[in-house]
Scaffold this active site. Sequence first.
Site, mmCIF file in Angstrom:
data_model
loop_
_atom_site.group_PDB
_atom_site.id
_atom_site.type_symbol
_atom_site.label_atom_id
_atom_site.label_comp_id
_atom_site.label_asym_id
_atom_site.label_seq_id
_atom_site.Cartn_x
_atom_site.Cartn_y
_atom_site.Cartn_z
ATOM 1 N N GLU A 260 37.036 -43.762 -29.755
ATOM 2 C CA GLU A 260 37.786 -44.580 -28.411
ATOM 3 C C GLU A 260 39.147 -45.038 -30.038
ATOM 4 O O GLU A 260 38.290 -46.008 -30.644
ATOM 5 C CB GLU A 260 36.828 -45.676 -28.148
ATOM 6 C CG GLU A 260 36.804 -46.729 -27.630
ATOM 7 C CD GLU A 260 38.341 -47.429 -27.549
ATOM 8 O OE1 GLU A 260 39.364 -47.128 -27.042
ATOM 9 O OE2 GLU A 260 38.080 -48.392 -27.324
ATOM 10 N N CYS A 294 43.031 -53.276 -28.097
ATOM 11 C CA CYS A 294 43.348 -51.735 -27.768
ATOM 12 C C CYS A 294 43.593 -51.718 -26.241
ATOM 13 O O CYS A 294 44.310 -50.524 -26.060
ATOM 14 C CB CYS A 294 42.005 -50.704 -28.190
ATOM 15 S SG CYS A 294 40.387 -50.739 -26.961
#
Length: 502
Positions: A260, A294
């Site tokens: 991720e 993110c």
Amino acid sequence: MEEQVGRTVDLLDVETWQGRIATGGWVSGEGEPLAVRESATGAQIGTLGTASVTQAAEAARRAARAQREWAEWSPSARAGVLRRAGELFETHEDEITPWLVRESGGTWAKAATEVRAAVGECHEASALPTHPQGDVLATNRDRWSLSRRVPAGVVSVIAPFNYPLTLGIRSVAPALAVGNAVLLKPDPRTSVGGGVAIQRVFEEAGLPAGVLQTLPGGADIGEVVVGAPEVRVISFTGSTAAGRKVGETAARHLKRAHLELGGNNAIIVLPGADVAPAAAAGAFGSFLHQGQICQAAGRHLVHEDQAEAYLAELARIASALRVGDPYREEGVQVGPIIDDRQLAGVAALVDQAVADGARVLAGGAAEGRFYQPTVLGGVTARMAVWTDEIFGPVAPVLTYRSLDEAVDLVNASEYGLSVAVLGDVGTGMTVADRVHSGVVHLNEQTVGDESMAPFGGMGASGTGSRFGGPEANFEAFTETQWVTARPTIETYALPSGGRPAR
């Protein structure tokens, strides 16, 4: 503080972890001592031990031994450990949150959401041990045929600094729940809130020694927890550059790596959208935790007819935000950048954009470790501040004329993690059908996930793997085994071959 069997538990008592690592118990680290520092001031507030390469390799072997016994625990017993872990996170929230604030530089509210997320992740994971583990399959033979999920074995979890507790526990909890052992390598900058806290909670919850081990350290320890032969799955959350290296190493060892990674996420403000709430959503997406997420909104796409109004409202919000040290000042909404290197990178992107013709409508400067919430107009799609992941409190705004143009601008990025679409829902759904993104939020900002929802990105934002919910977590942290069974032993005879051709 909590009373347990006549004793007082101080979960994060410095004497427990000072100079130590958790590997089958708290022992002295053989690596270089790790200074625990405040993000806002750089002041040292503790010292952790770090693992040596030898200690990390032995931890992997210990984990493999401990995992076999842990996997044999009954489903209800494993579920009980996860439930108790969730309760302990809740009980010790007031003890954990100050470490999250001081290490990561997040606000008290942000730290509280991390602890609540940890509670939710543990409770959600506690349902996995009793979840259906496989399927009965059709077969053309006189036998039973089934597939079942079995633990992968040892899982290495490598977690980042920005949401250290949330992004560690979301892999640790489900991996443990389905019967794996875990090696946790927290980011060196947030190894108490993202490492010690998780380790201590599971110790107090009754997890057997060696099933979870926390190994602070640098790149050398990262190489061990990826490459150790006992490790079968790597769960990595972090930058795309680092994720590429992890993925390459895992591929050489024929291991699964769930990556991720970074994002350069877009907010699309549809024509006719209400500008005030749209700008508030944009500000939240860009400035929450100083943009060090993110999923942060790194690109704002606004129809040309509403661009000036949107820019004015976004700049107003940015200018009104209170910036400061959240540990020492009340009412802080935007805290420090994690370290000087990251701060320099943010400043360089903004300065270059200004040099290339962008207009600063709010912020645009740093003071100490603090970068002012910044709004940039006059941005072009060629500027690095538009194409690169900023990881700072910066909101670049670009105008578009048609939805086709807006979709093309979103999809031009190598990243594909999160997109927010603000305005008419029907139009938003048609946009969602066309954008390359692992997550799409309609009439919400870009930052958001839940323990029961699959989460992950496309392209440079990840390998398409997911965390969250039973289907994604079983896929991530188990192997599929095919089993057949007959009532009696099959009668076998090797077939004779035909006459060879002449």
